[in-house]
Scaffold this active site. Structure first.
Site, PDB file in Angstrom:
ATOM      1  N   GLY A   1       5.100  -3.386 -18.321  1.00  0.00           N
ATOM      2  CA  GLY A   1       4.550  -2.640 -17.185  1.00  0.00           C
ATOM      3  C   GLY A   1       4.587  -1.144 -17.410  1.00  0.00           C
ATOM      4  O   GLY A   1       5.631  -0.587 -17.742  1.00  0.00           O
TER       5      GLY A   1
ATOM      6  N   GLU B   1      -1.192   4.724   5.980  1.00  0.00           N
ATOM      7  CA  GLU B   1      -1.951   5.633   5.097  1.00  0.00           C
ATOM      8  C   GLU B   1      -3.394   5.144   4.936  1.00  0.00           C
ATOM      9  O   GLU B   1      -4.330   5.937   4.900  1.00  0.00           O
ATOM     10  CB  GLU B   1      -1.262   5.752   3.734  1.00  0.00           C
ATOM     11  CG  GLU B   1       0.058   6.507   3.833  1.00  0.00           C
ATOM     12  CD  GLU B   1       0.578   7.018   2.501  1.00  0.00           C
ATOM     13  OE1 GLU B   1       0.401   6.324   1.478  1.00  0.00           O
ATOM     14  OE2 GLU B   1       1.180   8.114   2.481  1.00  0.00           O
TER      15      GLU B   1
HETATM   16  P1  FAD Z   1       3.818  -0.429 -10.353  1.00  0.00           P
HETATM   17  O1  FAD Z   1       3.622   1.023 -10.123  1.00  0.00           O
HETATM   18  O2  FAD Z   1       3.158  -1.396  -9.441  1.00  0.00           O
HETATM   19  O3  FAD Z   1       3.400  -0.729 -11.863  1.00  0.00           O
HETATM   20  C1  FAD Z   1       3.377  -2.027 -12.402  1.00  0.00           C
HETATM   21  C2  FAD Z   1       2.548  -1.999 -13.684  1.00  0.00           C
HETATM   22  O4  FAD Z   1       2.611  -3.276 -14.305  1.00  0.00           O
HETATM   23  C3  FAD Z   1       1.066  -1.698 -13.457  1.00  0.00           C
HETATM   24  O5  FAD Z   1       0.601  -0.788 -14.442  1.00  0.00           O
HETATM   25  C4  FAD Z   1       0.383  -3.064 -13.623  1.00  0.00           C
HETATM   26  O6  FAD Z   1      -0.952  -2.985 -14.114  1.00  0.00           O
HETATM   27  C5  FAD Z   1       1.292  -3.714 -14.649  1.00  0.00           C
HETATM   28  N1  FAD Z   1       1.288  -5.180 -14.570  1.00  0.00           N
HETATM   29  C6  FAD Z   1       1.472  -5.958 -13.484  1.00  0.00           C
HETATM   30  N2  FAD Z   1       1.441  -7.257 -13.823  1.00  0.00           N
HETATM   31  C7  FAD Z   1       1.217  -7.320 -15.146  1.00  0.00           C
HETATM   32  C8  FAD Z   1       1.118  -8.371 -16.099  1.00  0.00           C
HETATM   33  N3  FAD Z   1       1.254  -9.661 -15.743  1.00  0.00           N
HETATM   34  N4  FAD Z   1       0.906  -8.042 -17.393  1.00  0.00           N
HETATM   35  C9  FAD Z   1       0.780  -6.751 -17.802  1.00  0.00           C
HETATM   36  N5  FAD Z   1       0.886  -5.718 -16.935  1.00  0.00           N
HETATM   37  C10 FAD Z   1       1.102  -5.983 -15.641  1.00  0.00           C
HETATM   38  N6  FAD Z   1       6.153   5.124  -2.985  1.00  0.00           N
HETATM   39  C11 FAD Z   1       6.643   6.389  -2.834  1.00  0.00           C
HETATM   40  O7  FAD Z   1       7.788   6.657  -3.243  1.00  0.00           O
HETATM   41  N7  FAD Z   1       5.885   7.391  -2.281  1.00  0.00           N
HETATM   42  C12 FAD Z   1       4.627   7.182  -1.845  1.00  0.00           C
HETATM   43  O8  FAD Z   1       3.969   8.098  -1.366  1.00  0.00           O
HETATM   44  C13 FAD Z   1       4.077   5.882  -1.982  1.00  0.00           C
HETATM   45  N8  FAD Z   1       2.808   5.628  -1.592  1.00  0.00           N
HETATM   46  C14 FAD Z   1       2.275   4.380  -1.773  1.00  0.00           C
HETATM   47  C15 FAD Z   1       0.945   4.171  -1.365  1.00  0.00           C
HETATM   48  C16 FAD Z   1       0.386   2.924  -1.528  1.00  0.00           C
HETATM   49  C17 FAD Z   1      -1.046   2.711  -1.095  1.00  0.00           C
HETATM   50  C18 FAD Z   1       1.156   1.847  -2.089  1.00  0.00           C
HETATM   51  C19 FAD Z   1       0.542   0.479  -2.264  1.00  0.00           C
HETATM   52  C20 FAD Z   1       2.472   2.051  -2.483  1.00  0.00           C
HETATM   53  C21 FAD Z   1       3.049   3.332  -2.330  1.00  0.00           C
HETATM   54  N9  FAD Z   1       4.372   3.584  -2.710  1.00  0.00           N
HETATM   55  C22 FAD Z   1       4.900   4.847  -2.571  1.00  0.00           C
HETATM   56  C23 FAD Z   1       5.191   2.532  -3.350  1.00  0.00           C
HETATM   57  C24 FAD Z   1       5.107   2.698  -4.884  1.00  0.00           C
HETATM   58  O9  FAD Z   1       3.751   2.797  -5.284  1.00  0.00           O
HETATM   59  C25 FAD Z   1       5.795   1.567  -5.637  1.00  0.00           C
HETATM   60  O10 FAD Z   1       7.134   1.477  -5.196  1.00  0.00           O
HETATM   61  C26 FAD Z   1       5.744   1.838  -7.140  1.00  0.00           C
HETATM   62  O11 FAD Z   1       4.409   1.785  -7.590  1.00  0.00           O
HETATM   63  C27 FAD Z   1       6.581   0.827  -7.923  1.00  0.00           C
HETATM   64  O12 FAD Z   1       6.541   1.152  -9.276  1.00  0.00           O
HETATM   65  P2  FAD Z   1       6.680   0.017 -10.394  1.00  0.00           P
HETATM   66  O13 FAD Z   1       6.744   0.741 -11.701  1.00  0.00           O
HETATM   67  O14 FAD Z   1       7.780  -0.916 -10.053  1.00  0.00           O
HETATM   68  O15 FAD Z   1       5.356  -0.837 -10.298  1.00  0.00           O
HETATM   69  P1  NAD Z   2       6.462  -2.483   4.346  1.00  0.00           P
HETATM   70  O1  NAD Z   2       7.286  -3.694   4.109  1.00  0.00           O
HETATM   71  O2  NAD Z   2       7.138  -1.182   4.362  1.00  0.00           O
HETATM   72  O3  NAD Z   2       5.665  -2.630   5.733  1.00  0.00           O
HETATM   73  C1  NAD Z   2       5.032  -3.832   6.080  1.00  0.00           C
HETATM   74  C2  NAD Z   2       4.837  -3.866   7.581  1.00  0.00           C
HETATM   75  O4  NAD Z   2       4.131  -5.054   7.918  1.00  0.00           O
HETATM   76  C3  NAD Z   2       6.152  -3.893   8.350  1.00  0.00           C
HETATM   77  O5  NAD Z   2       6.147  -2.887   9.324  1.00  0.00           O
HETATM   78  C4  NAD Z   2       6.187  -5.296   8.928  1.00  0.00           C
HETATM   79  O6  NAD Z   2       6.865  -5.357  10.185  1.00  0.00           O
HETATM   80  C5  NAD Z   2       4.713  -5.610   9.081  1.00  0.00           C
HETATM   81  N1  NAD Z   2       4.423  -7.053   9.123  1.00  0.00           N
HETATM   82  C6  NAD Z   2       4.987  -8.042   8.381  1.00  0.00           C
HETATM   83  N2  NAD Z   2       4.479  -9.240   8.738  1.00  0.00           N
HETATM   84  C7  NAD Z   2       3.563  -9.006   9.710  1.00  0.00           C
HETATM   85  C8  NAD Z   2       2.684  -9.836  10.440  1.00  0.00           C
HETATM   86  N3  NAD Z   2       2.642 -11.171  10.276  1.00  0.00           N
HETATM   87  N4  NAD Z   2       1.851  -9.273  11.337  1.00  0.00           N
HETATM   88  C9  NAD Z   2       1.854  -7.925  11.525  1.00  0.00           C
HETATM   89  N5  NAD Z   2       2.677  -7.092  10.858  1.00  0.00           N
HETATM   90  C10 NAD Z   2       3.511  -7.620   9.947  1.00  0.00           C
HETATM   91  O7  NAD Z   2       5.291  -2.537   3.243  1.00  0.00           O
HETATM   92  P2  NAD Z   2       4.332  -1.354   2.749  1.00  0.00           P
HETATM   93  O8  NAD Z   2       3.899  -0.502   3.870  1.00  0.00           O
HETATM   94  O9  NAD Z   2       3.311  -2.000   1.890  1.00  0.00           O
HETATM   95  O10 NAD Z   2       5.273  -0.488   1.813  1.00  0.00           O
HETATM   96  C11 NAD Z   2       5.824  -1.068   0.618  1.00  0.00           C
HETATM   97  C12 NAD Z   2       6.815  -0.078   0.010  1.00  0.00           C
HETATM   98  O11 NAD Z   2       6.097   1.066  -0.459  1.00  0.00           O
HETATM   99  C13 NAD Z   2       7.825   0.416   1.036  1.00  0.00           C
HETATM  100  O12 NAD Z   2       9.058   0.557   0.414  1.00  0.00           O
HETATM  101  C14 NAD Z   2       7.288   1.775   1.438  1.00  0.00           C
HETATM  102  O13 NAD Z   2       8.331   2.684   1.786  1.00  0.00           O
HETATM  103  C15 NAD Z   2       6.586   2.240   0.156  1.00  0.00           C
HETATM  104  N6  NAD Z   2       5.478   3.128   0.505  1.00  0.00           N
HETATM  105  C16 NAD Z   2       5.783   4.452   0.684  1.00  0.00           C
HETATM  106  C17 NAD Z   2       4.787   5.332   1.060  1.00  0.00           C
HETATM  107  C18 NAD Z   2       5.128   6.790   1.251  1.00  0.00           C
HETATM  108  O14 NAD Z   2       6.261   7.173   1.015  1.00  0.00           O
HETATM  109  N7  NAD Z   2       4.185   7.630   1.633  1.00  0.00           N
HETATM  110  C19 NAD Z   2       3.467   4.885   1.217  1.00  0.00           C
HETATM  111  C20 NAD Z   2       3.192   3.513   1.040  1.00  0.00           C
HETATM  112  C21 NAD Z   2       4.215   2.650   0.694  1.00  0.00           C
END
Ligand code: FAD
Ligand code: NAD
Length: 399
Positions: free
Chosen positions: A12, A171
């Protein structure tokens, strides 16, 4: 282990994996270890930006970074392939067309959507997970507008349901609401006809976050046209709608599930003990009983001093990548390891253009200042992985 140099395999190239690879390439000499990084794509994606291309408010290219541009391929062998399984007993990894052997394994494949067994959710909902998944969401939204214009009785085409008002859900609805004026103009749709519902099972949006900031955030989003259904769970997801609460149906052709994440299925399949797919790692991020396997990022379950799990975030994933690399180097050199303790700098969530909420240190931020802070955080990440050139190329500075 033989006399040959140790083989380190990183699975990853997300936040956790990239930071591990970069730290190893900086600190290890060629002859000290053979390091291989495996990733499904030849690019790293900035997961924290994915809500924007999902809604179509930013180009997906801006969330992609070529892996070859941020690692030194003289020191790290990069393999573009999908990981299919791991065999802990044989220390082997099955990829598309080859099997890799490891002495040290770093598991950083990121989490998977948690659908809690809700009927139809896996099959019918969209998820914000990768560049490919957000391209699909964006195209689907545009297609629904086009279809609606061909049959204006089909209101479900311009009704959007986002399941879960955690940070991802909040978001995304902020971006989607920002996109609507452009879509309505392009397809000549009255904006009053379009509905965005954000459904949350808990008694509040962003459960656990600062209530004053949550209230502010919800007001901003309501003013943009988002309708919240709070304290109501989604019970079923169908092709053309959702069933929520006590059998209420919302007809919608677009359901985006942001209800949380769990660990990667491959860990449990490998016989490793997991809780909702995540591994309760030891203080050095290793799998208990398998000291040569490190699990980092969204798959690592770690607890705060009160015994509550830390939420999986990019912030923690990056810090784990650095700690894991240094602990592998210490293990190889027979030095003592360093306990992993996350340093939480804060949380800032975007609410769309020019609006955000957050806490940095002990300071609460909202509105424009929070939105600027979000850009600083995003640009800092680009700087860490790619220096000034990447900030100049992909950084976000205005708006
Ligand atoms: P990932 O970043 O998910 O990376 C996993 C990697 O593994 C990817 O490159 C993928 O392509 C690869 N991979 C997966 N499966 C396979 C496979 N079978 N074979 C080969 N490669 C594979 N966190 C914050 O702290 N601040 C934020 O502002 C924030 N904003 C977010 C906004 C959104 C929309 C989302 C969805 C999440 C956000 N998060 C945020 C959470 C954060 O993105 C995750 O916690 C973080 O990406 C985790 O990092 P990771 O390295 O574990 O996995
Ligand atoms: P999350 O688990 O934080 O939130 C999921 C939400 O879905 C919860 O509020 C939960 O109560 C709700 N939910 C669960 N089952 C439901 C149902 N059946 N019907 C309606 N609501 C339901 O998941 P996420 O928002 O995807 O975030 C994942 C991780 O990524 C978290 O750790 C979060 O802090 C992080 N993240 C951080 C940021 C940021 O820092 N800006 C942005 C995106 C994600």
């Amino acid at each position: 282990m033989s006399n040959a140099i140790p083989k380190i395999v990183i699975l990853g190239a997300g936040y956790a994996g990239i930071l591990t690879a970069q730290k190893l390439q900086k600190q290890l000499n060629f002859n000290e270890a053979e390091v291989t990084l495996v990733n499904k794509h030849d690019y790293h994606y900035i997961t924290t930006h994915l809500h924007m291309p999902a809604a179509g408010t930013d180009h997906p290219e801006n969330a992609k970074v070529k892996i070859s541009s941020i690692i030194d391929e003289m020191k790290i062998k990069f393999i573009k392939s999908t990981v299919h399984s791991i065999s802990v007993e044989d220390k082997k990894i099955q990829l598309d067309n080859e099997t890799l052997h490891y002495d040290y394994l770093v598991f950083g494949l990121g989490g998977e959507p948690e659908t809690f067994g809700i009927p139809g959710m896996k099959e019918n909902a969209f998820m914000i997970r990768s560049i490919n998944s957000v391209n699909l969401i964006c195209e689907h939204i545009e297609y629904q507008f086009a279809k609606y214009k061909n049959d204006e009785t089909q209101k479900d085409r311009i009704t959007f349901v986002v399941g879960g008002a955690g940070f991802t859900g909040i978001e995304f609805v902020g971006e989607l609401a920002d996109r609507l004026p452009e879509l309505c103009e392009r397809f000549n749709v009255d904006p009053k006809e379009v509905k965005i519902y954000n459904v949350e099972a808990a008694p509040t949006a962003l459960p656990g976050f600062d209530p004053e900031l949550v209230e502010y955030g919800m007001e901003v989003l309501k003013n943009k046209g988002v309708e919240f259904k709070i304290g109501v769970a989604i019970k079923e997801c169908k092709e053309d709608g959702v069933i929520i609460g006590e059998n209420e149906e919302i007809k919608a052709r677009t359901i985006v599930w942001t209800g949380g994440i769990r660990g990667n299925h491959m860990l449990e399949e490998a016989g490793i003990e997991v809780m909702r797919g995540r591994v309760k790692v030891d203080e050095y991020l290793r799998v208990p009983g398998h000291e040569n396997i490190f699990v980092i990022g969204d798959n690592a379950l770690i607890f705060n001093d009160e015994g509550r799990p830390f939420p999986p975030t990019a912030q923690i994933a990056m810090q784990q990548g650095v700690n894991c690399a240094s602990n592998i180097i210490s293990t190889i050199g027979n030095h003592s390891l360093t306990t992993f303790k996350p340093e939480i700098k804060g949380t800032v969530a975007s609410l769309g253009k020019g609006e955000a909420i957050g806490i940095v240190g002990k300071k609460k931020l909202k509105g424009w200042s929070a939105a600027q802070m979000k850009k600083v955080i995003d640009n800092r990440y680009l700087f860490i992985i790619g220096g000034v050139p990447l900030v100049v190329k992909k950084g976000r500075f205005f708006g």
